[in-house]
Motif scaffolding. Structure first.
Motif, PDB file in Angstrom:
ATOM      1  N   GLY A 108      42.939-150.634  10.559  1.00 28.44           N
ATOM      2  CA  GLY A 108      42.855-151.655  11.830  1.00 28.44           C
ATOM      3  C   GLY A 108      44.451-152.000  12.179  1.00 28.44           C
ATOM      4  N   TYR A 109      45.069-152.512  11.042  1.00 24.07           N
ATOM      5  CA  TYR A 109      46.428-152.844  11.642  1.00 24.07           C
ATOM      6  C   TYR A 109      47.202-152.132  12.012  1.00 24.07           C
ATOM      7  CZ  TYR A 109      50.418-155.999  10.336  1.00 24.07           C
ATOM      8  OH  TYR A 109      51.385-156.832  10.464  1.00 24.07           O
ATOM      9  N   THR A 110      47.353-150.423  11.950  1.00 25.45           N
ATOM     10  CA  THR A 110      48.255-149.544  12.704  1.00 25.45           C
ATOM     11  C   THR A 110      47.506-149.298  13.819  1.00 25.45           C
ATOM     12  OG1 THR A 110      46.908-147.657  11.817  1.00 25.45           O
ATOM     13  CG2 THR A 110      48.519-148.464  10.277  1.00 25.45           C
ATOM     14  N   ILE A 111      46.493-149.904  14.308  1.00 25.49           N
ATOM     15  CA  ILE A 111      45.798-149.545  15.631  1.00 25.49           C
ATOM     16  C   ILE A 111      46.208-150.602  16.439  1.00 25.49           C
ATOM     17  CG2 ILE A 111      43.607-149.245  17.001  1.00 25.49           C
ATOM     18  CD1 ILE A 111      42.631-147.907  14.485  1.00 25.49           C
ATOM     19  N   VAL A 112      46.092-152.088  15.882  1.00 22.72           N
ATOM     20  CA  VAL A 112      46.372-153.050  16.712  1.00 22.72           C
ATOM     21  C   VAL A 112      47.927-153.083  17.009  1.00 22.72           C
ATOM     22  CG1 VAL A 112      46.275-155.618  16.578  1.00 22.72           C
ATOM     23  CG2 VAL A 112      44.046-154.239  15.785  1.00 22.72           C
ATOM     24  N   TRP A 141      52.045-145.851  15.020  1.00 20.36           N
ATOM     25  CA  TRP A 141      52.192-144.322  14.913  1.00 20.36           C
ATOM     26  C   TRP A 141      53.222-143.577  15.575  1.00 20.36           C
ATOM     27  CZ3 TRP A 141      49.523-142.899  10.800  1.00 20.36           C
ATOM     28  CH2 TRP A 141      48.470-143.531  10.524  1.00 20.36           C
ATOM     29  N   PRO A 142      54.069-143.090  15.303  1.00 20.86           N
ATOM     30  CA  PRO A 142      54.966-142.304  15.823  1.00 20.86           C
ATOM     31  C   PRO A 142      54.441-141.102  16.743  1.00 20.86           C
ATOM     32  CG  PRO A 142      55.415-141.755  13.716  1.00 20.86           C
ATOM     33  CD  PRO A 142      54.025-142.557  13.626  1.00 20.86           C
ATOM     34  N   GLN A 182      51.508-147.897  21.169  1.00 19.43           N
ATOM     35  CA  GLN A 182      51.931-149.521  21.472  1.00 19.43           C
ATOM     36  C   GLN A 182      51.383-150.528  21.105  1.00 19.43           C
ATOM     37  OE1 GLN A 182      54.833-149.813  23.610  1.00 19.43           O
ATOM     38  NE2 GLN A 182      55.190-147.918  22.837  1.00 19.43           N
ATOM     39  N   GLY A 183      50.089-150.063  20.345  1.00 20.77           N
ATOM     40  CA  GLY A 183      49.169-151.173  19.607  1.00 20.77           C
ATOM     41  C   GLY A 183      48.292-151.835  21.052  1.00 20.77           C
TER      42      GLY A 183
END
Lengths: 483, 304
Positions: free
Chosen positions: B61-65, B69-70, B77-78
Motif C-alpha cells: 500500500g505504501y508504494t502505491i500511496v 515505482w520507477p 506519483q502516488g
C-alpha cells in the motif's frame, strides 16, 4: 535426584506449562478487602488528582499537579520545579526505588499485588468482566459455547466497557500535562484542535486496553523485570505468601483426615480443593512454593481461609509467612519475625537521608538562578590598548511570580570593566537587568581589562547578581582567561 | 513411534505419525520424527502471523500511496502527489509563519532599537548566530575569532567602524568587492613591488611602525623612519598611526594586528600592499537576516 524422580517430574509436571487462559474466581476476605481499599484509593487519586486546584497567583497555572512541557515547569502542590532542578525528580526516583527495596525486604513483592498499576487495572478489568459475564465457571462456559446472540451481547458490552475505562484512563493521563478543566471542556464540546491530545489519548487507550484486558498476568510473567530482580533483593526473613506445607501435607479428603487423625497417623489440612489456584489472578499454584508468577496479592489466603472455616480447621493454612518459619516449625522450633534487620534499617536510614537532603535543599533553594557560560571560541581577545576581553553568556532565571530587577557586579579581576550587550549602565554606572515574572533572560556579558600587562593564564571571576529591592544576592563563578 | 516419509507430509494427508503430548514440555507433537527426535507443534503465535501479513499489505500500500515505482519516463506519483521537495517547501513555509511575527518586528525596528529590546535582541542574536555559522564562520571562525588576514570580530578594533550601521554596511556591500559599487574600498600601495620605496627604506619604515605596536623587541623611533612614515604612510594611517576607519586604514599604534606584528610580515605588507576581500551579502541574504547578523556581530565585540 534419582532418575526415577526426574522421570516422575517430567511425566507428571511439564517443565514449561503450555500457555492457557486464566479465569480467576471471585473471592472475599480480609486481603480482598484491603485490595479493594487500595484499589479505590489509587484509582481515585489517578482519576481526580488533575482536577485539584492550587492557587499560585496570576502568572502561574492553578493546577495542583501539572507537568508543563511548553513552559518547562513541573508543579506539585507548593513545589515548582525548573528544568535545572530536575535532580529533584531524580531524587524522587531514588526514593521510589528505596521504598520498593524496603517493601521488598519486609514483605516481598507486596507492591505487585496491591499497588502496581498493572495489577490495579487488571483487577478493575476483571471486576467489569465478572459483572457482565459472571464468575469463572460461567466465563469458561461462555467462551466454549458457540456464538449466540447473548454471547455477542455480553462480549460486545464487555469490550465496550473496557474501552471506555481505557479511554478514560488515557484521557486522565493527558490531564496531567495541560489545564484539566479546559481540556475536558474542549474535548466535550469538540473544540480540541490539538491533534496530539487525541494521539496520546489513543495510544494510552490502546495500551491500557491491551495490558489490562488482553495481556494481564502475561505482562507480569514475561514482560516485567521486577520479579527477576526481586530474587536478589529478598532474603529468608521477608514475608511471602506461603503455603504452610508442614501443616497442609499430606493432602487428603476431610473424611480421610479425620480417620487418620483418629488413628494418630500423619494427616494434612489441605483438602486439595484447588480454590487457591482458582482465585489466583496469575494462575499460580502457591502450594508449589514461592515462584515467579506469584504477585503476593493474598487472594489465595482468603480463598483458603474460607475453606478452613467451613471444615472447622484453623485459618491461615496459606498466609504471609517465611519459608524459614515453615522449616523451623517442622523442626519443632518457634516462628520468628524480624522486621528490624541490617537491610531494612539501612533502607529506612537511606530513605530518611535522601528525603531529608531533598527537603532541606528544597526549603533553602534560591528563587533566583544564574548560570554562566564562557565563550569557547575565542577564549580571550587582545584589545587595542593591550587589554584583554572575555565574553560570557549569563542566564538569569527569576522563579518569583513578579518581575524583578537585578544589578550585576563582578569581582576577581582587578580593574575589569563589565559591559552587558543591550543594557546601558544606570546612573551609578551599574548594569541593571530586568527579568520578567517566572521567566529567564539571557545576556551577553563582556568583561575587559585595559592597558598592557596584567596576569597570565587564568583567574577565577565571580558575578554577583543582587535583587534591586530585597538585596538578595546570587553568585556564580567562572574564569577570566589571558591569551 | 513410526517414522514418517516426507511425501506423506507434503501431500497434506492425515498425519500417520503418532500425535501425542510431549511429557517434558506439555506441548503436543506434530507426529513428525527424525532419528528419534520429535517435532513439537508450536506454531507461530497468531498475532505474529497477522502482524506479518499486515506489514506486507502495508508495504505494498505504501508504494502505491507514495511515489515509488520507477517507470521509463520517471516514476509513479502516488495518490497525494506528495514529494520530499514539496514537503520541505511547506516545512520552510511553516517555519516562516512561526517566525514571522518576531522577524517582522526585527525588520520594522530601527537597527539601534533592536539591542535595547530584550526580546528582539534575543531573537536577532539567535537568527544572526545561525546565519553567521552558515555564511561567515568559514572565514571568520565559528565564534568570530578570525584568523591571519580575517578580522577577529570579538575585539575592539574595527577597520571599517564597529558601530551597528558600519557593520551592516560592511556585510551588505563587502570589502573590495568590485561587483558592488557601494563596497568598502581602499588600496594599500605596493611600496616595494611598484618601486616607491627601496628594500632598505621598507625595512626602516617597518621598524618604525613596530615602535607604535610596542612590541617588546621593537627599537626606539629613528628620525629617518619618522620622515619616511610621514611622507608615505601618514596620509592614510594618520600622523600618530591612529588609522582611519573612513578608508579602512588600520590603526598601527595598537596591539591588534590583522596579519601579525612581526617584522617579516610588516615588511611583506608594505612591499606588496593590497588588502583582504569580503563578498557583499546584499541579495544573497534577505534584509532581515543581514540586520540580525549585524546585531549578532555587534554583540560579539560591541565595537565603536
Amino acid at each position: 535426584m534419582s532418575s526415577a524422580e526426574t522421570q516422575s517430574i517430567l511425566l507428571d509436571d511439564p517443565i514449561v506449562e503450555a500457555p492457557h487462559k486464566v479465569y480467576p474466581k471471585k473471592v472475599d476476605g480480609q486481603f480482598r478487602r484491603i485490595k479493594w481499599g487500595i484499589q479505590f484509593a489509587t484509582l481515585a487519586i489517578y482519576y481526580f488528582l488533575p482536577f485539584v486546584r492550587w492557587d499560585r497567583g496570576l502568572n502561574a497555572p492553578s493546577q495542583a499537579v501539572l507537568v508543563d512541557f511548553p513552559h518547562r515547569r513541573f508543579y506539585f502542590f507548593f513545589i515548582e520545579i525548573w528544568p535545572q532542578e530536575v535532580y529533584y525528580v531524580t531524587g524522587l526516583l531514588i526514593l521510589a526505588a528505596l521504598a520498593l527495596f524496603l517493601m521488598n525486604a519486609v514483605a516481598g513483592r507486596i507492591w505487585c499485588g496491591y499497588m502496581c498499576p498493572q495489577t490495579v487495572w487488571t483487577d478493575f478489568y476483571l471486576t467489569t468482566e465478572r459483572w457482565i459475564e459472571g464468575d469463572a465457571r460461567d466465563r469458561v462456559t461462555l467462551d466454549e459455547s458457540p456464538w449466540t446472540r447473548d454471547k455477542i451481547r455480553k462480549k460486545v458490552s464487555k469490550h465496550f466497557l473496557w474501552l471506555l475505562i481505557a479511554w478514560w484512563t488515557g484521557g486522565a493521563w493527558v490531564l496531567y500535562f495541560t489545564d484539566a478543566p479546559t481540556v475536558v471542556w474542549k474535548l466535550a464540546t469538540f473544540r480540541n484542535g490539538a491533534f496530539d491530545t487525541y494521539l496520546w489519548i489513543g495510544i494510552l487507550t490502546f495500551t491500557t486496553y491491551v495490558f489490562a484486558g488482553v495481556m494481564r498476568e502475561k505482562l507480569c510473567l514475561h514482560a516485567c523485570p521486577w520479579p527477576r530482580i526481586q530474587a536478589a533483593l529478598t532474603d529468608e526473613y521477608a514475608l511471602n505468601v506461603t503455603y504452610r506445607y508442614d501443616r497442609g501435607e499430606p493432602r487428603m479428603s476431610l473424611k480421610q483426615a479425620t480417620a487418620a487423625r483418629a488413628a494418630n497417623l500423619p494427616s494434612g489440612d489441605c483438602v486439595d480443593c484447588g480454590q487457591c489456584v482458582a482465585v489466583c489472578p496469575t494462575g499460580v499454584d502457591i502450594r508449589k512454593g514461592s515462584q515467579l508468577g506469584c504477585i503476593q496479592c493474598g487472594l489465595c489466603i482468603d480463598a483458603c481461609d474460607a475453606i478452613m472455616e467451613k471444615i472447622h480447621r484453623p485459618a491461615r493454612l496459606i498466609g504471609y509467612d517465611t519459608e524459614m518459619n515453615v522449616k523451623r516449625r517442622q523442626c519443632g522450633e518457634s516462628a520468628i519475625y524480624k522486621p528490624f534487620r541490617v537491610r531494612t534499617v539501612l533502607y529506612v536510614l537511606l530513605i530518611l537521608g535522601v528525603a531529608g537532603f531533598m527537603s532541606v535543599t528544597l526549603a533553602t533553594r534560591d528563587d533566583m538562578h544564574v548560570s554562566v557560560l564562557h565563550d569557547r571560541n575565542p577564549l580571550a581577545v587582545r584589545l587595542k590598548d593591550g587589554g584583554v576581553r572575555n565574553g560570557y553568556t549569563l542566564r538569569f532565571a527569576n522563579k518569583k511570580a513578579e518581575a524583578r530587577s537585578f544589578t550585576i557586579a563582578v569581582s576577581g579581576v582587578a580593574g575589569a570593566q563589565l559591559e552587558i550587550v543591550g543594557v546601558t549602565p544606570g546612573n551609578k554606572g551599574k548594569a541593571v537587568i530586568e527579568v520578567g515574572p517566572d521567566q529567564t533572560r539571557e545576556a551577553r556579558v563582556l568583561l575587559s581589562t585595559h592597558g598592557a600587562g596584567g596576569s597570565k593564564g587564568q583567574a577565577p571571576v565571580t558575578f554577583t547578581t543582587t535583587d534591586a529591592v530585597s538585596g538578595e544576592a546570587t553568585q556564580v563563578t567562572d574564569v577570566f582567561i589571558w591569551p | 513411534m513410526t517414522t514418517m516419509s516426507d511425501d506423506t507430509f507434503e501431500n497434506g494427508q492425515a498425519r500417520t505419525g503418532k500425535v501425542r503430548i510431549d511429557p517434558a514440555s506439555g506441548v503436543p507433537t506434530t507426529g513428525h520424527e527424525w532419528d528419534g527426535i520429535e517435532e513439537l507443534n508450536t506454531p507461530l503465535p497468531r498475532w505474529w502471523v497477522w502482524t506479518f501479513w499486515i506489514t506486507i499489505i502495508w508495504g505494498v500500500g505504501y508504494t502505491i500511496v507514495y511515489p515509488a515505482w520507477p517507470t521509463l519516463s520517471g516514476g509513479t506519483q502516488g495518490l497525494f502527489a506528495w514529494s520530499s521537495r514539496t514537503q520541505v517547501a511547506s516545512d520552510v513555509a511553516d517555519l516562516q509563519t512561526t517566525r514571522g511575527p518576531v522577524l517582522g518586528k526585527i525588520a520594522a525596528a530601527p537597527l539601534d532599537k533592536i539591542e535595547s529590546d530584550p526580546e528582539l535582541l534575543a531573537a536577532a542574536r539567535m537568527v544572526g548566530k545561525v546565519a553567521f555559522a552558515t555564511n561567515c564562520a568559514s572565514c571568520h571562525g565559528a565564534g568570530g575569532q578570525g584568523a591571519k588576514g580575517y578580522a577577529n570580530l570579538n575585539d575592539d578594533d574595527w577597520l571599517w567602524g564597529g558601530k551597528l550601521a558600519d557593520i551592516k554596511q560592511t556585510i551588505e556591500h563587502g570589502v573590495r568587492w568590485d561587483a558592488d559599487k557601494a563596497t568598502r574600498s581602499s588600496a594599500m600601495p605596493a611600496f616595494g613591488r611598484d618601486g616607491i620605496l627601496t628594500p632598505e627604506q621598507i625595512a626602516i619604515v617597518a621598524d618604525h611602525v613596530r615602535t607604535y605596536a610596542e612590541t617588546p623587541d621593537s627599537d626606539a623611533p629613528t628620525p629617518q623612519g619618522e620622515k619616511l612614515y610621514a611622507e608615505n604612510c601618514a596620509s592614510c594611517h594618520g600622523v600618530e598611526g591612529k588609522g582611519n576607519p573612513e578608508m579602512g586604514a588600520p590603526a598601527l599604534y595598537d596591539q591588534v594586528w590583522l596579519y601579525g606584528a612581526d617584522k617579516p610580515t610588516i615588511v611583506a605588507r608594505i612591499a606588496n600592499g593590497g588588502g583582504a576581500v569580503m563578498p557583499a551579502w546584499k541579495g544573497r541574504l534577505d534584509d532581515t537576516t543581514i540586520k540580525a547578523l549585524a546585531v549578532y556581530v555587534h554583540s560579539l565585540g560591541g565595537g565603536q
